[in-house]
Design an enzyme around this catalytic site. Structure first.
Site, PDB file in Angstrom:
ATOM      1  N   GLU A 144      62.383 -15.382  34.935  1.00  0.00           N
ATOM      2  CA  GLU A 144      61.284 -15.938  35.732  1.00  0.00           C
ATOM      3  C   GLU A 144      61.585 -17.367  36.155  1.00  0.00           C
ATOM      4  O   GLU A 144      61.277 -17.779  37.276  1.00  0.00           O
ATOM      5  CB  GLU A 144      59.982 -15.895  34.916  1.00  0.00           C
ATOM      6  CG  GLU A 144      59.411 -14.483  34.747  1.00  0.00           C
ATOM      7  CD  GLU A 144      58.272 -14.400  33.758  1.00  0.00           C
ATOM      8  OE1 GLU A 144      57.573 -13.371  33.731  1.00  0.00           O
ATOM      9  OE2 GLU A 144      58.075 -15.365  32.984  1.00  0.00           O
ATOM     10  N   ALA A 157      51.010 -17.124  33.855  1.00  0.00           N
ATOM     11  CA  ALA A 157      51.337 -18.194  32.912  1.00  0.00           C
ATOM     12  C   ALA A 157      50.422 -18.057  31.704  1.00  0.00           C
ATOM     13  O   ALA A 157      49.346 -17.458  31.785  1.00  0.00           O
ATOM     14  CB  ALA A 157      51.167 -19.564  33.556  1.00  0.00           C
TER      15      ALA A 157
END
Lengths: 236, 236, 236, 236
Positions: free
Chosen positions: C111, C91
């Protein structure tokens, strides 16, 4: 259930079951697209489930992938296998030299990638697909980058062909292939004089991804008959 | 030639000609896709050629682009114009609140981009498209990334919908949109209770590009009749 | 070889190895993209080879697919598995509520499809990714249909954002995603006040495929440290 | 401002301005991609704005399209014009026969479609691009369908080439072209013996869209120098 099949479907089924019977344990397979190849995939799935046949398959399209998955055939990609032992697929026309026109299902680009990697490429047809000369019945499908469609159409006309952009029935505008490209169906009045020269001309046209001429790839042709017999033609 | 048109085509033509008559010089237009919008583009092309009407158009699909080019309507892109003065398009269903279901032609994503930029969005239909409640006749088309098709199908089923992946007729396997995506047609038995809630649910599903619910976009609906009359419904 | 790693790589490796250790036999996994997820895939491959760990993985990108294949992790698609037991990914920012900004690698659409199907979604980061408020360090990547890029850029500016179209370094013009779309990086000066409201706004913009806000998806965050320690934050 | 340009940029600018000066009123132009072509587009934009030069341009990429639009050059597509009077573009290598290697910007497929329609194709380079033999400095970029990348890589290795899949810097995984394809950069140690034979081999490989060999297309080469001079080489 077989009695409810049309004569054409009985012929397709016969050819499909024949190629499924040719598959040997451990083979890496190319799985074709279209109604005849679908019969082969179903027959193959039966062998996988009933005999425990161990094979892996590379699908030539989303359609083949979905059917093979439903039939329980393990799938791999061309990054997983260096070569294929056997690939099977249908065809629109088959010449005496075992050259083909393919692409009515707009899957010919991936089909050719797969066929070109196979030691043995088995074509499944019925008698109606055998022609004396390529191009007499069907146009050659040409997969083209949308921005190049107009110049390719014009160049084909200058070559004496009669090309049309294939239009969709379930979408507005042109049919779009699995790659996002368009398809030009180029009819060659009187048939194709020199398929090899035409193949190079088409492949080298800027904006053309690939075309439906499959030359020198088929090693075997299985000609299904309505009575369930299958004629086996081998490349000399 | 008009006498040879079917009743449905006469109604479409009437609506198409009416919106073409509403166009004013200098307007930046959104050009819709489908058979009714095609009548409008042809009528507009006539005004461009015969009256010298100066407009520019943003097409919503390759189909609209090709027709508009053939009709001599100057084309621009959404990078050229900040807003559109008027856009027109067909619809599959129109509710009393002027909410729509669109997407039988698989062009709804680009159509919505264009419609959302228009000060005035004119919907062209015949009486058969007017419904009391959205979803009673047609499914909602949902444009989806191929790798997400299965999870989206499953999620739709859990929501009580009856979704099917739209399959091609001129290509094997799924219909592919102009963006390279697939289309799921989701039928909602009994119709759609809360279109706004459904629209947010669909838009926020991972892998969904856009869907066929057009809510709060239409400002005008032109309902063509077989006798050439056109009923004009305005948003309150 | 570990002594040659930078402090950042040691932290990434620690987090990657930790999640690989959390994997249990028989799990269906989502395999993330990016440098931290790559450490996890390598550690997982080691367990597959050395322990005979039996798992299957769904890759979130071509990059993840190629690495997983090289590591010997069996791959499946979302048509093969209904749900995932565990997915892991990196992230760009992680908020105290475990909401995320992702998308520097332009893989966030796939994703998110994968993360949304996972019972447990484990985020792998180092300390520098922890923020008090989303949007303070990184822009939100928004994947957009090319024809809609200009209207989306304009709408984002009207919302007070500072959006730029991401340009390529190894190709001329915009970066193109694995889906053939473009990426707009939208910076929100001062950070994002209401991530949930922004997520709905972005998802419902015509022409937007998906964006980098991952809200309510992460169940665990593993914060790698340069000394090899890993801090485990669980969703309350 | 010119004094702040590097020697390389001064050479590029000189070539770009020279081709812009060769453009005549009414010409239909092909607008190349890359830093040198960008100088030409800017110089052309100046003529359009200052002299009222009337031309139309077909861009070879999104990048060229965006710059040309900003410069006020009217754009058309290959559906609007049958042929081009003049196209200009950069190149990575130019042989004494005026054969080229192009494609560092991954735009060579569209560039070749455009160049092949031009009566006059003008290549803009600096001295460093002139080679005695193609392939001595740069690899040949080959645009390939992702599913065919592995077999094409293997076939290139068997041919003695050193191919690599081009990876992204602003996205994870492979660079994706404007068509959604990948790029293989194939280095040929010692250079290319027979460019024409190689071009046919590459074009006829299944899954290859197009490659960076531009043979027999260039009619003029403009070699910019850092001092602002331009050497004009014409095809014999």
């Amino acid at each position: 259930m077989q009695e409810t099949l049309s004569a054409a479907d009985r012929a397709k089924k016969a050819a499909g079951e024949k190629v499924a019977a040719m598959v040997e344990p451990g083979m890496r397979l190319g799985l074709g697209t279209g109604s005849t190849a679908a019969w082969a995939i179903r027959a193959l799935g039966r062998r996988v489930r009933e005999e425990g046949l161990r094979v892996v398959g590379v699908p030539t399209s989303y359609a083949a992938e979905q059917l093979a998955r439903a039939e329980g055939i393990p799938l791999v990609t061309l990054a997983d296998v260096e070569a294929l032992d056997l690939a099977f697929d249908g065809a629109d026309e088959v010449s005496p030299e075992l050259n083909l026109i393919k692409g009515r299902g707009a899957a010919h680009t991936r089909e050719k990638v797969v066929a070109s990697l196979a030691r043995r490429f088995v074509v499944l047809v019925d008698e109606s697909k055998l022609v004396d000369r390529l191009g007499t019945r069907w146009p050659v499908p040409i997969e083209v980058l949308p921005m190049a469609a107009e110049p390719v159409l014009r160049q084909l006309r200058r070559m004496g062909a009669e090309p049309v952009l294939r239009m969709g029935k379930c979408k507005d505008g042109p049919v779009v292939t699995d790659q996002g490209f368009w398809v030009i169906d180029a009819r060659f009045p009187g048939g194709i004089d020199d398929p090899h020269a035409l193949a190079v001309t088409l492949s080298t046209m800027p904006g053309v991804l690939d075309h439906g001429l499959f030359l020198g790839l088929a090693t075997d042709v299985l000609v299904g008959q309505a009575d369930g017999q299958v004629r086996h033609i081998r490349r000399p």
